[in-house]
Design an enzyme around this catalytic site. Structure first.
Site, short mmCIF file in Angstrom:
data_model
loop_
_atom_site.label_atom_id
_atom_site.label_comp_id
_atom_site.label_asym_id
_atom_site.label_seq_id
_atom_site.Cartn_x
_atom_site.Cartn_y
_atom_site.Cartn_z
CG HIS A 284 -5.68 -2.83 -0.41
ND1 HIS A 284 -4.93 -2.30 -1.44
CD2 HIS A 284 -5.27 -2.17 0.72
CE1 HIS A 284 -4.11 -1.36 -0.98
NE2 HIS A 284 -4.30 -1.27 0.33
CG ASP B 230 -1.94 1.08 1.28
OD1 ASP B 230 -2.90 1.10 0.51
OD2 ASP B 230 -1.73 1.99 2.11
#
Length: 342
Positions: A319, A114
């Site tokens: 994610h 991320d």
């Protein structure tokens, strides 16, 4: 916690993680390390901590590496400078260099997820003398340059576009105090909702409102899945760990990373279009908006990541890649690390 001298790192057990505080330009960086061998620096994203790598630390140690997972400045037990501008990319790169030096090493492989992927990529770009290889999880590398980020975010609410009148989450995070007012009264519930919103097994369906956008007068959490359902990778006890850290620190330090994106754009102007040339790895989830929205960045890898030696999109993964698919991530990561030139 007193700072432990570097000389004792040879005593770190491959089987037991060790917490450390090391000096950095931020003041101090907290990290957890495990194992011995070539150093692998692990950098988390938002809103996480070193704990996001809890399933990678023992796997990397068992594979013959010295794995060190940091709390990025503003998070956990690391220092939290007051100034918004203290969270620029150049500052975060400097912290990573300081960690490598504090651990008594001259070089490291850096791996990020991320925001951590962007921090890792820019660490490799700006300090190739320190970071000999780079692994990126979930967020592809995009070279510095292009339009100013704030202008890109504003354009995403174009009246003619699919998100007309809605505010992109990165824009929503810009004003100091605004997102904090939503999150901090119920940190645990907000984190649970966000983790669920971006996990493959709990994310909203394609016909439901997109959780990356805020409706006029609304909140980001209005788009999260119904309360009470955690993604399969997250237990109540693990959620308690994340929530406990942010309830203690607040969210401002973490959110200040978003508030420096235009500043980064200016600070990195001299590196416009620059590739990262070290050996590289990319892992993404095929149900992650980071990989679908940035598919052009992945397609550009022959030019932007010419040293890419492994790239994988994990089927049915969202994610939170290294937590959703720890065994697969560990296998791909250790295979790539083992194949790197020593």
């Amino acid at each position: 916690m007193p700072h432990q001298p570097v000389s004792d790192h040879l005593l770190v057990s491959d089987h037991q993680p060790v917490h450390r505080l090391v000096p950095s330009p931020a003041g101090r960086i907290h990290l957890v390390e495990q194992g011995s061998g070539p150093l692998v620096l692990l950098v988390h994203g938002f809103p996480e901590s070193w704990y996001s790598w809890r399933r990678q630390l023992p796997a990397l140690a068992a594979a013959g590496f010295r794995a060190a997972a940091v709390d990025v400045r503003g998070y956990g037990r690391s220092s939290r400078p007051d100034a918004v501008e203290a969270y620029g990319m150049l500052d975060l790169v400097a912290d990573n260099v300081a960690v490598v030096e504090a651990l008594g090493e001259r070089s490291a492989v850096i791996v990020g997820h991320d925001w951590g992927a962007s921090i890792a990529a820019h660490s490799a770009l700006l300090r190739p003398d320190v970071f000999r290889a780079v692994g990126l999880l979930s967020v592809p590398y995009t070279p510095p340059g292009g339009p100013k980020p704030s202008e890109v975010f504003a354009g995403m609410s174009d009246p003619a576009g699919p998100f007309a009148g809605q505010e992109f989450y990165a824009s929503y995070f810009q004003e100091p105090g605004r997102a904090e007012a939503e999150i901090e009264p119920d940190v645990r519930g907000w984190l649970a909702g966000l983790y669920a919103a971006l996990s493959a097994d709990t994310m909203p369906g394609p016909q439901e409102p997109n959780p990356h956008f805020v409706a006029p007068g609304g909140r980001l959490r209005d788009r999260f899945p119904a309360a009470g359902r955690l993604p399969s990778w997250l237990t109540e006890e693990e959620l308690d760990v994340y929530a406990g850290e942010f309830e203690r620190t607040g969210l401002t330090g973490a959110l200040n990373r978003y508030r420096n994106m235009d500043r980064d754009w200016a600070d990195l102007a001299a590196h416009q279009g620059a590739p990262v040339t070290q050996p590289a790895l990319f892992l993404g989830g095929d149900r992650d908006a980071s990989t679908t929205w940035l598919s052009d960045a992945i397609e550009a890898y022959p030019a932007t990541l010419p040293g890419l030696t492994a790239s994988h999109l994990l089927d049915g993964c969202g994610h939170w890649l290294q937590q959703e698919r720890p065994e697969e991530t560990n296998r791909l990561l250790t295979e790539w690390l083992t194949a790197l030139p020593s």
